[in-house]
Write a protein that holds these residues in place. Structure first.
Motif, mmCIF file in Angstrom:
data_model
loop_
_atom_site.group_PDB
_atom_site.id
_atom_site.type_symbol
_atom_site.label_atom_id
_atom_site.label_comp_id
_atom_site.label_asym_id
_atom_site.label_seq_id
_atom_site.Cartn_x
_atom_site.Cartn_y
_atom_site.Cartn_z
ATOM 1 N N PHE A 1 -26.872 -36.096 20.297
ATOM 2 C CA PHE A 1 -25.928 -34.999 20.335
ATOM 3 C C PHE A 1 -26.516 -33.768 21.310
ATOM 4 N N LYS B 1 -25.654 -30.091 22.757
ATOM 5 C CA LYS B 1 -24.744 -28.769 22.722
ATOM 6 C C LYS B 1 -24.337 -28.246 23.779
ATOM 7 N N ASP C 1 -25.808 -21.543 6.414
ATOM 8 C CA ASP C 1 -26.713 -22.679 6.100
ATOM 9 C C ASP C 1 -26.375 -23.564 4.824
ATOM 10 N N THR D 1 -24.809 -25.726 2.361
ATOM 11 C CA THR D 1 -23.643 -26.887 2.696
ATOM 12 C C THR D 1 -22.795 -26.893 1.402
ATOM 13 N N SER E 1 -20.447 -24.768 17.936
ATOM 14 C CA SER E 1 -21.568 -25.722 17.928
ATOM 15 C C SER E 1 -21.124 -27.130 17.292
ATOM 16 N N THR F 1 -21.940 -27.566 14.323
ATOM 17 C CA THR F 1 -23.067 -27.991 13.504
ATOM 18 C C THR F 1 -23.028 -26.984 12.192
ATOM 19 N N THR F 2 -22.337 -26.110 12.073
ATOM 20 C CA THR F 2 -22.384 -25.352 10.886
ATOM 21 C C THR F 2 -22.350 -25.890 9.352
ATOM 22 N N ILE G 1 -19.437 -28.036 7.648
ATOM 23 C CA ILE G 1 -19.412 -29.471 7.628
ATOM 24 C C ILE G 1 -19.511 -29.959 6.027
ATOM 25 N N THR H 1 -14.061 -27.402 18.054
ATOM 26 C CA THR H 1 -15.262 -27.184 18.595
ATOM 27 C C THR H 1 -15.411 -27.088 20.115
ATOM 28 N N SER I 1 -19.546 -33.851 17.765
ATOM 29 C CA SER I 1 -20.594 -33.296 17.076
ATOM 30 C C SER I 1 -20.128 -33.664 15.454
ATOM 31 N N PRO I 2 -21.128 -33.362 14.564
ATOM 32 C CA PRO I 2 -21.481 -33.591 13.283
ATOM 33 C C PRO I 2 -20.039 -33.064 12.672
#
Length: 270
Positions: free
Chosen positions: A2, A4, A112, A114, A138, A140-141, A145, A162, A167-168
Protein backbone atom coordinates in the motif's frame (compact mmCIF):
# COMPACT_ATOMS: atom_id res chain seq x y z
CA UNK A 1 2.29 -2.90 -1.00
CA UNK A 2 0.00 0.00 0.00
CA UNK A 3 1.49 3.31 -1.16
CA UNK A 4 0.15 6.63 0.16
CA UNK A 5 0.01 8.93 -2.84
CA UNK A 6 -1.25 11.66 -0.51
CA UNK A 7 2.06 11.52 1.40
CA UNK A 8 4.34 11.62 -1.64
CA UNK A 9 6.67 14.56 -2.15
CA UNK A 10 5.20 17.75 -3.62
CA UNK A 11 5.68 18.39 -7.32
CA UNK A 12 7.07 21.81 -6.34
CA UNK A 13 10.32 22.69 -4.58
CA UNK A 14 11.83 25.67 -2.74
CA UNK A 15 8.41 27.05 -1.81
CA UNK A 16 9.95 29.58 0.58
CA UNK A 17 11.80 31.19 -2.36
CA UNK A 18 8.66 31.79 -4.43
CA UNK A 19 6.78 35.07 -4.65
CA UNK A 20 3.25 35.34 -3.27
CA UNK A 21 1.94 35.38 -6.85
CA UNK A 22 3.83 32.20 -7.71
CA UNK A 23 2.55 30.47 -4.58
CA UNK A 24 -1.05 31.38 -5.36
CA UNK A 25 -0.75 30.36 -9.02
CA UNK A 26 0.81 27.02 -8.06
CA UNK A 27 -1.84 26.24 -5.43
CA UNK A 28 -4.61 27.13 -7.88
CA UNK A 29 -3.03 24.89 -10.52
CA UNK A 30 -3.12 22.00 -8.09
CA UNK A 31 -6.67 22.79 -6.97
CA UNK A 32 -7.88 22.49 -10.56
CA UNK A 33 -6.98 18.81 -10.42
CA UNK A 34 -9.47 18.20 -7.60
CA UNK A 35 -12.71 18.57 -9.58
CA UNK A 36 -11.39 16.14 -12.20
CA UNK A 37 -10.50 13.58 -9.51
CA UNK A 38 -13.97 13.94 -8.00
CA UNK A 39 -15.58 13.56 -11.42
CA UNK A 40 -13.76 10.25 -11.90
CA UNK A 41 -15.22 9.05 -8.59
CA UNK A 42 -18.86 9.77 -9.54
CA UNK A 43 -19.68 6.09 -10.24
CA UNK A 44 -18.60 5.21 -6.69
CA UNK A 45 -20.46 8.19 -5.20
CA UNK A 46 -23.60 7.23 -7.15
CA UNK A 47 -23.38 3.64 -5.93
CA UNK A 48 -23.21 4.79 -2.31
CA UNK A 49 -26.03 7.35 -2.56
CA UNK A 50 -28.24 4.80 -4.33
CA UNK A 51 -27.92 2.51 -1.32
CA UNK A 52 -28.29 5.28 1.28
CA UNK A 53 -31.61 6.70 0.02
CA UNK A 54 -33.87 3.67 0.64
CA UNK A 55 -32.31 3.24 4.09
CA UNK A 56 -33.04 6.85 5.01
CA UNK A 57 -36.60 6.52 3.73
CA UNK A 58 -36.99 3.85 6.41
CA UNK A 59 -35.64 6.19 9.10
CA UNK A 60 -31.95 5.43 8.68
CA UNK A 61 -29.18 7.93 9.34
CA UNK A 62 -25.77 8.85 7.93
CA UNK A 63 -22.75 8.90 10.23
CA UNK A 64 -19.60 10.66 9.02
CA UNK A 65 -16.45 9.61 10.87
CA UNK A 66 -12.98 11.13 10.64
CA UNK A 67 -10.04 12.67 12.47
CA UNK A 68 -8.50 16.11 12.08
CA UNK A 69 -9.46 17.93 8.88
CA UNK A 70 -11.50 14.97 7.64
CA UNK A 71 -13.49 14.80 10.87
CA UNK A 72 -14.10 18.56 10.85
CA UNK A 73 -15.41 18.44 7.29
CA UNK A 74 -17.82 15.66 8.22
CA UNK A 75 -19.12 17.64 11.18
CA UNK A 76 -19.43 20.73 8.95
CA UNK A 77 -21.51 18.94 6.32
CA UNK A 78 -23.73 17.34 8.96
CA UNK A 79 -24.28 20.68 10.69
CA UNK A 80 -25.52 22.27 7.45
CA UNK A 81 -28.36 19.76 6.94
CA UNK A 82 -30.88 21.22 9.44
CA UNK A 83 -30.67 24.86 8.28
CA UNK A 84 -30.52 24.00 4.58
CA UNK A 85 -33.07 21.20 4.35
CA UNK A 86 -35.09 21.54 7.56
CA UNK A 87 -34.20 18.04 8.73
CA UNK A 88 -33.60 17.35 12.44
CA UNK A 89 -29.92 17.17 13.42
CA UNK A 90 -30.36 13.47 14.15
CA UNK A 91 -30.40 12.34 10.51
CA UNK A 92 -26.84 13.22 9.45
CA UNK A 93 -24.32 13.04 12.29
CA UNK A 94 -20.64 13.97 12.19
CA UNK A 95 -18.31 12.19 14.62
CA UNK A 96 -14.71 13.34 15.05
CA UNK A 97 -11.91 11.55 16.89
CA UNK A 98 -11.44 13.39 20.19
CA UNK A 99 -14.99 14.78 20.25
CA UNK A 100 -16.01 18.43 19.96
CA UNK A 101 -12.72 19.60 21.49
CA UNK A 102 -11.01 18.32 18.35
CA UNK A 103 -13.00 20.74 16.18
CA UNK A 104 -10.67 23.53 17.32
CA UNK A 105 -7.71 21.78 18.90
CA UNK A 106 -5.79 18.58 18.15
CA UNK A 107 -6.51 15.80 20.65
CA UNK A 108 -3.43 13.67 21.19
CA UNK A 109 -3.69 10.04 20.09
CA UNK A 110 -7.48 10.22 19.61
CA UNK A 111 -7.32 8.98 16.04
CA UNK A 112 -5.20 5.95 17.06
CA UNK A 113 -7.97 4.40 19.19
CA UNK A 114 -9.47 1.53 17.16
CA UNK A 115 -12.31 0.93 19.67
CA UNK A 116 -13.58 4.45 20.32
CA UNK A 117 -15.39 5.01 17.02
CA UNK A 118 -17.60 1.94 17.40
CA UNK A 119 -18.37 2.85 21.00
CA UNK A 120 -19.56 6.26 19.83
CA UNK A 121 -21.79 4.63 17.20
CA UNK A 122 -23.28 2.38 19.87
CA UNK A 123 -24.02 5.48 21.98
CA UNK A 124 -26.16 6.62 19.03
CA UNK A 125 -27.98 3.26 18.97
CA UNK A 126 -26.80 2.48 15.45
CA UNK A 127 -28.91 0.01 13.41
CA UNK A 128 -28.70 -1.75 10.06
CA UNK A 129 -30.79 1.04 8.49
CA UNK A 130 -27.90 3.46 9.09
CA UNK A 131 -24.84 4.19 6.95
CA UNK A 132 -21.31 4.84 8.21
CA UNK A 133 -19.00 6.86 5.95
CA UNK A 134 -15.34 7.05 6.94
CA UNK A 135 -13.33 10.07 5.82
CA UNK A 136 -9.53 9.92 5.76
CA UNK A 137 -7.14 11.15 3.09
CA UNK A 138 -4.60 8.51 4.12
CA UNK A 139 -7.13 5.71 4.37
CA UNK A 140 -5.31 4.44 7.46
CA UNK A 141 -6.94 6.21 10.43
CA UNK A 142 -7.49 3.55 13.17
CA UNK A 143 -10.47 5.40 14.75
CA UNK A 144 -12.29 5.17 11.42
CA UNK A 145 -11.15 1.71 10.34
CA UNK A 146 -12.16 0.16 13.68
CA UNK A 147 -15.65 1.64 13.45
CA UNK A 148 -16.13 0.57 9.82
CA UNK A 149 -14.96 -2.95 10.61
CA UNK A 150 -17.47 -3.40 13.45
CA UNK A 151 -20.27 -1.73 11.50
CA UNK A 152 -19.75 -4.02 8.55
CA UNK A 153 -19.79 -7.07 10.82
CA UNK A 154 -23.24 -5.94 11.98
CA UNK A 155 -24.57 -5.67 8.41
CA UNK A 156 -24.47 -1.87 8.39
CA UNK A 157 -23.73 -0.15 5.05
CA UNK A 158 -20.21 1.30 5.03
CA UNK A 159 -18.53 3.75 2.68
CA UNK A 160 -15.44 5.91 2.73
CA UNK A 161 -13.74 8.89 1.09
CA UNK A 162 -9.98 8.54 0.66
CA UNK A 163 -7.17 9.94 -1.50
CA UNK A 164 -5.31 6.65 -1.85
CA UNK A 165 -6.29 3.52 -3.80
CA UNK A 166 -6.61 0.14 -2.09
CA UNK A 167 -6.32 1.52 1.45
CA UNK A 168 -7.08 -0.38 4.68
CA UNK A 169 -10.12 1.89 5.13
CA UNK A 170 -11.42 0.99 1.67
CA UNK A 171 -11.04 -2.71 2.55
CA UNK A 172 -13.59 -2.17 5.36
CA UNK A 173 -16.04 -0.31 3.11
CA UNK A 174 -18.87 -1.73 1.01
CA UNK A 175 -18.53 1.29 -1.28
CA UNK A 176 -15.11 2.97 -1.17
CA UNK A 177 -14.86 6.37 -2.88
CA UNK A 178 -11.28 6.79 -4.03
CA UNK A 179 -10.53 10.36 -5.09
CA UNK A 180 -6.95 10.43 -6.33
CA UNK A 181 -5.82 14.06 -6.24
CA UNK A 182 -2.07 13.32 -6.16
CA UNK A 183 0.63 14.76 -3.89
CA UNK A 184 -0.20 17.91 -1.93
CA UNK A 185 1.41 21.28 -2.69
CA UNK A 186 2.95 21.26 0.78
CA UNK A 187 4.03 17.64 1.14
CA UNK A 188 1.54 15.65 3.22
CA UNK A 189 -0.74 18.63 3.95
CA UNK A 190 -4.00 16.83 3.24
CA UNK A 191 -6.03 19.82 4.43
CA UNK A 192 -5.40 21.16 0.91
CA UNK A 193 -6.43 19.13 -2.18
CA UNK A 194 -7.69 16.14 -0.21
CA UNK A 195 -9.75 18.36 2.08
CA UNK A 196 -11.18 20.29 -0.86
CA UNK A 197 -12.18 17.07 -2.60
CA UNK A 198 -13.72 15.65 0.57
CA UNK A 199 -15.85 18.79 0.94
CA UNK A 200 -17.03 18.49 -2.67
CA UNK A 201 -17.97 14.81 -2.27
CA UNK A 202 -19.75 15.40 1.04
CA UNK A 203 -21.77 18.17 -0.64
CA UNK A 204 -22.65 15.76 -3.43
CA UNK A 205 -23.69 12.95 -1.09
CA UNK A 206 -25.82 14.98 1.32
CA UNK A 207 -27.42 17.23 -1.31
CA UNK A 208 -28.37 14.39 -3.65
CA UNK A 209 -29.75 12.36 -0.72
CA UNK A 210 -31.84 15.29 0.54
CA UNK A 211 -33.21 15.99 -2.95
CA UNK A 212 -34.16 12.32 -3.26
CA UNK A 213 -35.92 12.59 0.11
CA UNK A 214 -38.06 15.45 -1.21
CA UNK A 215 -36.41 18.28 0.72
CA UNK A 216 -36.02 20.46 -2.41
CA UNK A 217 -38.74 21.64 -4.81
CA UNK A 218 -37.75 22.73 -8.30
CA UNK A 219 -34.37 24.13 -7.36
CA UNK A 220 -35.40 25.77 -4.09
CA UNK A 221 -34.60 25.04 -0.44
CA UNK A 222 -38.27 24.97 0.50
CA UNK A 223 -37.61 23.36 3.89
CA UNK A 224 -34.79 25.63 5.09
CA UNK A 225 -34.89 26.94 8.65
CA UNK A 226 -35.91 30.60 8.97
CA UNK A 227 -33.05 31.41 11.31
CA UNK A 228 -32.20 34.95 10.14
CA UNK A 229 -33.54 37.89 8.13
CA UNK A 230 -31.71 36.81 4.96
CA UNK A 231 -33.38 33.40 4.98
CA UNK A 232 -36.81 34.85 5.78
CA UNK A 233 -36.41 37.19 2.82
CA UNK A 234 -35.27 34.31 0.58
CA UNK A 235 -38.26 32.22 1.64
CA UNK A 236 -40.64 35.12 1.10
CA UNK A 237 -39.37 35.57 -2.45
CA UNK A 238 -39.80 31.86 -3.14
CA UNK A 239 -43.45 32.13 -2.09
CA UNK A 240 -43.94 35.24 -4.25
CA UNK A 241 -42.53 33.31 -7.21
CA UNK A 242 -44.74 30.30 -6.52
CA UNK A 243 -48.01 32.03 -5.59
CA UNK A 244 -47.72 35.53 -7.09
CA UNK A 245 -48.51 37.28 -3.79
CA UNK A 246 -47.48 40.70 -2.49
CA UNK A 247 -44.28 40.71 -0.40
CA UNK A 248 -45.87 41.35 3.00
CA UNK A 249 -48.62 38.78 2.40
CA UNK A 250 -46.04 36.17 1.39
CA UNK A 251 -43.86 36.98 4.39
CA UNK A 252 -46.78 36.69 6.80
CA UNK A 253 -47.75 33.35 5.28
CA UNK A 254 -44.17 32.09 5.62
CA UNK A 255 -43.84 33.13 9.26
CA UNK A 256 -47.20 31.62 10.09
CA UNK A 257 -46.31 28.19 8.71
CA UNK A 258 -42.54 28.11 9.34
CA UNK A 259 -41.35 26.87 5.95
CA UNK A 260 -41.86 27.64 2.28
CA UNK A 261 -43.25 24.18 1.58
CA UNK A 262 -45.80 24.29 4.42
CA UNK A 263 -46.83 27.85 3.50
CA UNK A 264 -47.36 27.01 -0.19
CA UNK A 265 -49.18 23.76 0.58
CA UNK A 266 -51.47 25.52 3.08
CA UNK A 267 -52.27 28.36 0.65
CA UNK A 268 -53.05 25.95 -2.20
CA UNK A 269 -55.24 23.84 0.08
CA UNK A 270 -57.55 26.77 0.82
Amino acid sequence: MFVKISEQSSLYNDLEKKSIHELLEDINTEDQKVAIAVQRAIPQIEKLVTQIVPRMKQGGRIFYMGAGTSGRLGVLDASEIPPTFGMPNTFVIGLIAGGDTALRNPVENAEDDTERGWKELLEHNITDKDTVIGIAASGTTPYVIGALHKARQQGILTGCITSNPNSPMAAESDVPIEMIVGPEYVTGSSRMKSGTGQKMILNMISTSVMIQLGRVKGNKMVNMQLSNKKLIDRGTRMIIEELDLEYEQAKALLLMHGSVKKAVDAYKAK
